[in-house]
Design a protein around this motif. Structure first.
Motif, mmCIF file in Angstrom:
data_model
loop_
_atom_site.group_PDB
_atom_site.id
_atom_site.type_symbol
_atom_site.label_atom_id
_atom_site.label_comp_id
_atom_site.label_asym_id
_atom_site.label_seq_id
_atom_site.Cartn_x
_atom_site.Cartn_y
_atom_site.Cartn_z
ATOM 1 N N LEU A 105 -6.652 -0.955 -6.599
ATOM 2 C CA LEU A 105 -7.679 -0.002 -6.169
ATOM 3 C C LEU A 105 -9.051 -0.673 -6.206
ATOM 4 N N ASN A 140 -6.389 13.516 -1.787
ATOM 5 C CA ASN A 140 -5.645 12.261 -1.637
ATOM 6 C C ASN A 140 -6.035 11.220 -2.674
ATOM 7 N N THR A 141 -6.566 11.650 -3.789
ATOM 8 C CA THR A 141 -6.986 10.697 -4.820
ATOM 9 C C THR A 141 -5.781 9.964 -5.408
ATOM 10 N N PRO A 142 -5.936 8.696 -5.730
ATOM 11 C CA PRO A 142 -4.809 7.990 -6.346
ATOM 12 C C PRO A 142 -4.638 8.319 -7.834
ATOM 13 N N HIS A 184 2.519 6.588 -6.889
ATOM 14 C CA HIS A 184 1.433 7.332 -7.541
ATOM 15 C C HIS A 184 1.220 8.749 -7.013
ATOM 16 N N TYR A 185 1.837 9.100 -5.925
ATOM 17 C CA TYR A 185 1.568 10.420 -5.352
ATOM 18 C C TYR A 185 2.746 11.382 -5.512
ATOM 19 N N ILE A 230 1.535 4.298 -2.765
ATOM 20 C CA ILE A 230 1.493 5.752 -2.516
ATOM 21 C C ILE A 230 2.751 6.404 -3.085
ATOM 22 N N LYS A 241 0.839 -1.204 0.000
ATOM 23 C CA LYS A 241 0.000 0.000 0.000
ATOM 24 C C LYS A 241 0.876 1.258 0.000
ATOM 25 N N GLU A 287 -10.494 9.304 -1.714
ATOM 26 C CA GLU A 287 -9.398 8.884 -0.849
ATOM 27 C C GLU A 287 -8.812 7.614 -1.468
ATOM 28 N N LEU A 288 -7.765 7.091 -0.850
ATOM 29 C CA LEU A 288 -7.173 5.854 -1.358
ATOM 30 C C LEU A 288 -7.941 4.669 -0.784
#
Lengths: 630, 414
Positions: free
Chosen positions: B369, B270-272, B160-161, B157, B153, B357-358
């Motif tokens: 996801l 916080n969208t993926p 992708h962030y 992050i 997880k 959110e994630l």
């Protein structure tokens, strides 16, 4: 003929099956939605009922005085108990005198949170004592304050009424019927009356289901009290009783069902297609629920009548700001005054009569123009325009947590605990949990969500290789478990309402009310079967982990003072400064010996406590079956 | 293809359907306008004329690329007005040289509509860097203790962030509101029930089914043609209403900054997903299309097995209600409930909730996801439904033959 039509509706078209399933759906939906309440009352229903028995009814000088003096006592009880205890400690009082003087305050303190709710109700009632009585409002609020969509009733009426005419057209029976002697007018009248009667009957029946469920679950007491006793109706123009209001709502809903059945019949006759009738009728009844304010109560559609309650509410306000940034009242719901109500009802009756006549005319293909040679043929549009203008006149799993045999001292344990070679501690202000490896001294943060925590962590509970923590959120709390081996996290318990479905805006939730549904948890601990938590109202509450049901164990805990769990039993300091014990075995709460303390700790099989009567000397109480102090 | 055309003409070119379709289009645009006027999109639309004028002026001045000068201007204005209004002794009378006409109005305007959103945009990168730092720390930590799901997880992050930046400033509230707007979905679903319930029932009621089955292509092609026709109907409904929503929001509320990344919307911080807001909206329509398609084929199934319009209608409405209720659990913390929600096709209509959110799951060494799981589940459901409707024909035909031969025998004996 009526018998035949009824047989067709109930037996041939399987109406009984539809009715049965809709009744079940209704019961399921209503029971699962529950009744209006808040956790404080739910945790102490007996206390609430006791106060309502004592002060319920019209506010008199006597009850007002009693309420005020109770309020004063409630506010000072804690300090009086402290003073009494000091006197007892200093030898100014004997034990029996202390008991005698403190018992009353002690009992009162148990009910202080629920009393605050009663006192708020008193504050509301005292503004208009003639029309506002004190009563248990939960049942009545549920019954009269909502305006939800009764989907089961709508579907029931829809499915029973659509085939009454629709089927005849689809099987082309209408030609046969119209050519028969009684098939033209009498059959149509019987069909229409039957739909209307069945609709009205089921609307009454469904409303009675609500009444019965509430009467048996939470109770609907004092039905003769005035309607304005409910805060929701404070600006209502009616000075009727609660029972009167209920009967009025019942009648309004029955009227709504009659109108709905007529509209369904009309659409069926005009469209001659079941699907169109189903669709248009359901749209006509559902869409007004999307409208804000009181608009739907003025529309010539059945939705307002099917809700019923809105006609009784008065105008309600919300807070807004004007140009000068001063707080002003803004109308949220325009109440319907009695004059308008009468006009609306008259218009509805007119509409019902016109719809009936128009249905008859259309079904029997009766032409006024042909019969009377006048240009008086009224079109559908005509009927509706007439109705609308009439309305216009009126204005507007197997659980972890292991066995029960362990000791847990809450005061220390709620922020610190040791397990699996880690010393775990909580920084409650930052909602941050850290663990220090006892061998290597390495410090590990356990609250590792990169996006930050969602709520506040007031307490942890460390045991058997797990660190449990409680996350307080709006409307409830969640308990998570972190395994100290791989630091994996698992949800153990959750009472936050999870479902976000608002049915495209049909369900309007008053989120402002969630603020009052706070749980205010101070600390918690758990074993294999139960979760226990203490709140700031001095209540110790037990949650059955399998069923998720809450029950209040006791409400005399001095929150913030020592509490300990020992092999299934819970020891705590009560509001009289006695050491008390809740027995997990038989569920009873009793003082332990005659120990007066404000601080204790369980070590091994002994309670180490500060004896308030012996100048705060440290003493021990043996927890083995024989018991005894030394 | 001709069959498909005939099916479309037969089932969807009905007078009442067309009339209701246009009524719903009108109702939809009126709702969007109503929401805008009631302040459900941006509260400024219910404010005073002075506030609106000030709001517009400042947006004209500040919209576009975020520059040091713009940030400095907003900060200085905010602190100047804050100082003026802090002690409550400010003048409450009309002030000609202000944005809104009043001092406190200015402060409120700047703070709510400019200072806070700009602060969000300007600080986004540094806030995200902190999150990334924590995620990096977590990856190492969980790797050390063999906690694979958490490691995956956090690695997700990290992957992708990273490298996120909000470069421009616009009022993004209309976009948020557009993505959350679901009244048109309700209308679409209603039209689906209305259009598809009679799909098979009509032929049964008019006894046409016997005729169709005896014709050359009627045995197997009809269902395929019906499904294809229904799919085209759904495609038409979803695109028309989505286009109407888009143009409605664009006309009334103004949709600026569509090229900005999705995380420029505060509720999606916080969208993926890293795509632009506009492309996310297009993607969201595709998700919605799949969800409606599955629901529509379910209604087809009900129509397939029923002989009277009323039952598939009732089943459709109840499935809709149950599906919406279950999809309400999509973002639940209880994994059982959120998993259940992924089975409801209507979750795809609210798929934006899964992406605010994630929300993800770990399977073996993969972190995925929830939205992709939902898409996969719905795709499987769609195939099963297609199989049931088309191949179920054979089963029904077998049953029909048997029944007919029995009744045929009976007749012979007579």
């Amino acid at each position: 003929m009526t018998g035949m039509e009824l047989k067709k509706m109930m037996i041939k078209q399987k109406g009984w099956l539809v009715i049965l399933s809709m009744i079940l759906l209704k019961i399921f939906l209503f029971v699962s939605a529950g009744y209006e309440s808040n956790p404080v009352i739910e945790h102490n229903t007996d206390g609430y009922k006791y106060y309502m028995d004592l002060y319920g009814g019209k506010l008199t000088g006597k009850t007002e005085e009693a309420l005020k003096s109770e309020y004063r006592v409630m506010n000072s009880a804690r300090s009086i108990l402290r003073d009494l205890q000091q006197d007892y400690q200093n030898g100014n009082l004997t034990e029996s005198e202390y008991r005698e003087k403190s018992d009353g305050f002690y009992e009162k303190l148990k009910n202080r949170s629920v009393f605050n709710i009663v006192y708020n109700q008193y504050y509301y009632a005292k503004e208009d004592p003639a029309n506002r009585y004190l009563l248990d409002v939960r049942g009545w609020d549920t019954l009269l304050s909502g305006e939800g969509t009764d989907i089961a009733l709508m579907l029931c009426i829809l499915i029973l009424s659509v085939p009454v005419f629709g089927n005849e057209y689809e099987t082309e029976m209408d030609y046969l019927l119209l050519s028969s002697r009684r098939g033209k007018y009498r059959a149509a009248a019987v069909k229409l009356f039957l739909s209307m009667f069945v609709g009205a009957m089921f609307s009454c029946f469904f409303t009675l289901i609500e009444y019965m469920y509430l009467a048996f679950s939470v109770g609907l007491p004092s039905g003769s009290f005035p309607l304005k006793s409910l805060e929701y109706f404070q600006t209502s123009p009616y000075t009727i009783s609660l029972n009167g209001a209920f009967i009025l709502v019942l009648l309004l809903r029955a009227g709504g069902a009659v109108l709905f059945a007529e509209i369904i019949s009309l659409v069926s006759i005009l469209s001659k297609k079941s699907i169109v009738a189903l669709f248009i009728s359901s749209s006509l009844v559902v869409f007004p629920y999307f409208l804000q304010d009181s608009i739907k109560y003025y529309l010539p559609l059945p939705s307002g009548l099917l809700s019923g309650t809105g006609y009784l509410w008065g105008t309600s306000y919300t807070v807004a700001y004007n140009e000068q940034w001063e707080m002003v009242k803004k109308i949220r719901f325009h109440g319907i005054n009695i004059k308008n109500f009468r006009l609306i009802m008259a218009a509805f009756v007119l509409e019902a009569v016109l719809l009936f006549g128009y249905c008859m005319k259309k079904y029997s293909r009766f032409s006024i123009r042909r019969r009377f040679g006048k240009k008086a043929a009224v079109s559908v549009l005509g009927v509706f325009i007439l109705c609308i203008s009439a309305m216009g006149l009126t204005g507007c799993g197997k659980k972890d947590g292991g066995d029960e045999l362990f000791t847990f001292n809450v005061t220390k344990g709620m922020t610190y605990g040791e397990t699996s070679g880690y010393a775990v501690s909580l920084d409650a202000t930052a909602s941050r949990i850290t663990a220090v490896n006892e061998k290597t001294g390495e410090e590990i943060v356990l609250t590792r969500n990169p996006f930050g925590a969602e709520g506040r962590i007031p307490s942890i509970f460390v045991r058997d290789g797990f660190c449990y923590y409680l996350m307080q959120e709006e409307g409830g709390f969640r308990i998570f478990r972190i395994g100290m081996n791989r630091f994996d996290e698992k949800l153990v318990y959750n009472n936050v309402k999870e479902n976000q479905a608002d049915f495209f805006g049909l369900l309007k939730r008053d989120t402002d009310l969630d603020v009052f549904k706070n749980y205010n948890v101070h600390s918690f601990f758990l074993n294999g079967d139960y979760i226990y938590y203490i709140n700031y109202d001095g209540e110790l509450i037990r949650i059955d982990r399998e069923r998720g049901r809450e029950s209040v164990v006791t409400r005399d805990v001095q929150t913030g003072y020592s509490v300990s769990y020992y092999n299934g039993d819970i020891y705590y300091v009560d509001t009289q400064y006695r050491l008390s014990r809740f027995s997990g075995e038989n569920g009873q709460v009793k003082p332990v010996g005659s120990i007066y303390t404000d601080s204790f700790l369980i070590r091994g099989k002994k309670i180490e406590y500060k004896d308030l009567l012996m100048k705060n000397q440290t003493k021990y109480y043996n927890l083995e079956p024989s018991g005894g102090q030394n | 293809m001709r069959l498909v055309y005939y099916e479309i003409r037969k089932n969807f070119f009905r007078k009442y359907l067309i009339l209701i379709f246009f009524t719903f289009l009108l109702l939809n645009i009126l709702t969007i306008y109503g929401n805008y006027r009631l302040g459900a999109v941006t509260e400024i639309s219910t404010d005073t004329a002075g506030m609106k004028a000030g709001y517009q002026n400042l947006h004209n001045k500040l919209d576009g690329k975020i520059t040091v000068n713009k940030v400095k201007f907003v900060i200085e204005e905010e602190s100047r007005l804050n100082a003026l209004t802090a002690d409550n002794t400010y003048s409450r009378s009309y002030q000609p040289d202000t944005y809104t006409g009043y001092l406190f109005g200015d402060y409120y305007l700047i703070r709510k509509y400019f200072y806070q959103p700009m602060q969000y945009a300007a600080l986004y990168t540094s806030n995200m860097e902190e999150i990334l730092k924590k995620a990096e720390d977590n990856t190492g930590f969980y790797e050390k203790y063999g906690n694979n799901p958490q490691k995956m997880k956090n690695r997700f992050i990290l992957n992708h962030y990273g490298g996120r930046k909000i470069t421009d400033f616009y009022n993004m509230r209309p976009w948020e509101s557009l993505l959350d707007y679901d009244f048109s979905d309700f209308l679409i679903l209603f039209l689906v029930i209305l259009g598809l319930v009679p799909l098979y029932v009509n032929e049964k009621e008019s006894r046409m089914e016997y005729l169709i089955r005896t014709s050359k292509g009627g045995r197997f092609d009809m269902s395929a043609a019906k499904l294809l026709a229904s799919a085209l109907y759904i495609l038409f409904l979803v695109t028309t209403f989505s286009m109407e929503n888009y143009s409605g929001y664009r006309t009334f509320c103004g949709l600026f900054g569509g090229a900005l990344p999705l995380y420029a919307l505060e509720t999606y911080q916080n969208t993926p997903f890293n795509c632009s807001t506009l492309s996310f909206y297009l993607l969201f329509i595709c998700f919605k299309l799949l969800g409606v398609l599955v629901f529509a084929f379910l209604v087809c199934c009900f129509s397939r097995v029923s002989y009277r319009v009323i039952y598939p209608y009732m089943a459709g409405v109840l499935t809709l209600a149950a599906g919406v209720y279950i999809s309400g659990y999509a973002t639940s913390v209880e994994s059982g409930k959120s998993m259940l929600a992924l089975f409801s096709p209507l979750t795809l209509l609210k798929s934006q909730e899964l992406l605010k959110e994630l929300h993800g799951f770990t399977m073996g060494t993969i972190f995925g996801l929830d939205i992709f799981l939902a898409l996969a589940l719905q795709a499987v459901l769609l195939i099963l439904l297609i199989l049931f409707v088309t191949e179920g024909n054979k089963l029904l035909l077998l049953f029909w033959k048997k029944k007919n031969s029995i009744s045929g025998e009976g007749r012979e004996r007579q």
